[in-house]
Design a protein around this motif. Structure first.
Motif, short mmCIF file in Angstrom:
data_model
loop_
_atom_site.label_atom_id
_atom_site.label_comp_id
_atom_site.label_asym_id
_atom_site.label_seq_id
_atom_site.Cartn_x
_atom_site.Cartn_y
_atom_site.Cartn_z
N VAL A 97 0.87 -1.17 0.00
CA VAL A 97 0.00 0.00 0.00
C VAL A 97 0.91 1.22 0.00
O VAL A 97 1.67 1.43 0.95
N PRO A 98 0.88 2.04 -1.05
CA PRO A 98 1.76 3.21 -1.10
C PRO A 98 1.46 4.19 0.03
O PRO A 98 0.30 4.48 0.31
N ALA A 99 2.49 4.67 0.66
CA ALA A 99 2.33 5.65 1.74
C ALA A 99 2.19 7.04 1.15
O ALA A 99 2.64 7.31 0.03
N ASP A 100 1.59 7.94 1.91
CA ASP A 100 1.50 9.33 1.48
C ASP A 100 2.90 9.94 1.47
O ASP A 100 3.69 9.72 2.38
N VAL A 101 3.18 10.70 0.45
CA VAL A 101 4.48 11.35 0.33
C VAL A 101 4.37 12.74 0.96
O VAL A 101 3.46 13.50 0.63
N THR A 102 5.30 13.05 1.86
CA THR A 102 5.28 14.39 2.45
C THR A 102 5.95 15.36 1.50
O THR A 102 6.93 15.03 0.84
N ARG A 103 5.42 16.55 1.44
CA ARG A 103 5.98 17.56 0.54
C ARG A 103 7.10 18.28 1.26
O ARG A 103 7.02 18.60 2.43
N SER A 104 8.14 18.54 0.52
CA SER A 104 9.26 19.29 1.11
C SER A 104 8.90 20.78 1.16
O SER A 104 7.98 21.24 0.48
N LYS A 105 9.63 21.51 1.96
CA LYS A 105 9.39 22.96 2.06
C LYS A 105 9.74 23.61 0.72
O LYS A 105 10.64 23.16 0.02
N PRO A 106 9.05 24.69 0.38
CA PRO A 106 9.37 25.38 -0.87
C PRO A 106 10.81 25.89 -0.84
O PRO A 106 11.32 26.27 0.21
N SER A 107 11.42 25.87 -1.96
CA SER A 107 12.81 26.34 -2.06
C SER A 107 12.90 27.83 -1.75
O SER A 107 12.04 28.61 -2.15
N SER A 108 13.94 28.20 -1.04
CA SER A 108 14.14 29.62 -0.73
C SER A 108 14.60 30.40 -1.96
O SER A 108 14.62 31.62 -1.95
N LYS A 109 14.96 29.68 -3.02
CA LYS A 109 15.42 30.33 -4.24
C LYS A 109 14.27 30.79 -5.12
O LYS A 109 14.48 31.49 -6.10
N ILE A 110 13.06 30.40 -4.76
CA ILE A 110 11.91 30.82 -5.56
C ILE A 110 11.56 32.26 -5.17
O ILE A 110 11.35 32.57 -4.00
N VAL A 111 11.52 33.12 -6.15
CA VAL A 111 11.22 34.53 -5.92
C VAL A 111 9.71 34.72 -5.92
O VAL A 111 9.01 34.15 -6.76
N ALA A 112 9.20 35.50 -4.99
CA ALA A 112 7.78 35.78 -4.92
C ALA A 112 7.32 36.48 -6.19
O ALA A 112 8.04 37.32 -6.73
N ARG A 113 6.11 36.16 -6.64
CA ARG A 113 5.56 36.83 -7.82
C ARG A 113 5.07 38.22 -7.42
O ARG A 113 4.57 38.42 -6.34
N ARG A 114 5.24 39.15 -8.33
CA ARG A 114 4.82 40.53 -8.07
C ARG A 114 3.89 41.01 -9.18
O ARG A 114 4.04 40.63 -10.34
N HIS A 115 2.95 41.84 -8.79
CA HIS A 115 2.01 42.44 -9.73
C HIS A 115 2.78 43.39 -10.64
O HIS A 115 3.61 44.18 -10.18
N ILE A 116 2.51 43.34 -11.96
CA ILE A 116 3.26 44.15 -12.93
C ILE A 116 3.09 45.64 -12.68
O ILE A 116 4.06 46.39 -12.68
N ALA A 117 1.87 46.07 -12.43
CA ALA A 117 1.61 47.52 -12.29
C ALA A 117 1.96 48.06 -10.93
O ALA A 117 2.59 49.11 -10.82
N THR A 118 1.60 47.34 -9.86
CA THR A 118 1.79 47.88 -8.52
C THR A 118 3.05 47.41 -7.82
O THR A 118 3.51 48.05 -6.90
N GLY A 119 3.59 46.25 -8.26
CA GLY A 119 4.78 45.69 -7.63
C GLY A 119 4.49 44.96 -6.33
O GLY A 119 5.42 44.52 -5.64
N GLU A 120 3.20 44.84 -5.96
CA GLU A 120 2.84 44.12 -4.73
C GLU A 120 3.06 42.62 -4.88
O GLU A 120 2.91 42.08 -5.97
N THR A 121 3.42 41.98 -3.78
CA THR A 121 3.62 40.53 -3.78
C THR A 121 2.28 39.83 -3.95
O THR A 121 1.30 40.16 -3.29
N ILE A 122 2.24 38.86 -4.86
CA ILE A 122 1.04 38.06 -5.11
C ILE A 122 1.18 36.75 -4.32
O ILE A 122 2.18 36.06 -4.44
N ARG A 123 0.19 36.46 -3.54
CA ARG A 123 0.24 35.23 -2.72
C ARG A 123 -0.57 34.14 -3.32
O ARG A 123 -1.49 34.23 -3.95
#
Length: 123
Positions: A97-123
């Motif tokens: 029976v396959p076990a559930d795979v735990t997800r690793s933490k997101p990489s710190s190298k991933i840059v947050a997305r920003r709105h083109i017009a306002t520059g606000e961080t998109i979550r």
């Protein structure tokens, strides 16, 4: 013909009966075999798949096959035996029976997305 597995069939040898029907079970592992339970695959002269079976002593096997019990009792003891047998197969590694795979933490190298017009961080 349903799914056949010599490993599952042979795994019943020497095992305790998983039906353990009160007043019927002989509790003798020497008489234990793999008892095929009714299913959609089962028909005249055709057995169920080997994974739809349970470990049963000679007496419990006969009681199930010859419809000695009421329909409700037969269903109860068959489902209980199936659950017990599947647990044995999973813990022994015969059924996987396959076990559930735990997800690793997101990489710190991933840059947050920003709105083109306002520059606000998109979550």
């Amino acid at each position: 013909m349903g799914i056949v597995s010599s490993k599952l069939r042979n795994s019943a040898r020497g095992q305790p009966c998983t039906f353990q029907i009160p007043g019927i079970c002989n509790h003798d592992p020497a008489t234990t075999v793999l008892c095929h339970l009714p299913s959609e695959v089962k028909a005249t002269a055709t057995k169920s798949d080997d994974f739809h079976a349970a470990f049963g002593c000679a007496n419990c096997h006969q009681a199930i096959d010859n419809h000695i019990l009421s329909r409700e009792e037969s269903l109860y003891y068959s489902m209980r035996a199936l659950q017990r047998t599947l647990h044995i197969w999973v813990t022994s590694g015969l059924v996987f029976v396959p076990a559930d795979v735990t997800r690793s933490k997101p990489s710190s190298k991933i840059v947050a997305r920003r709105h083109i017009a306002t520059g606000e961080t998109i979550r």
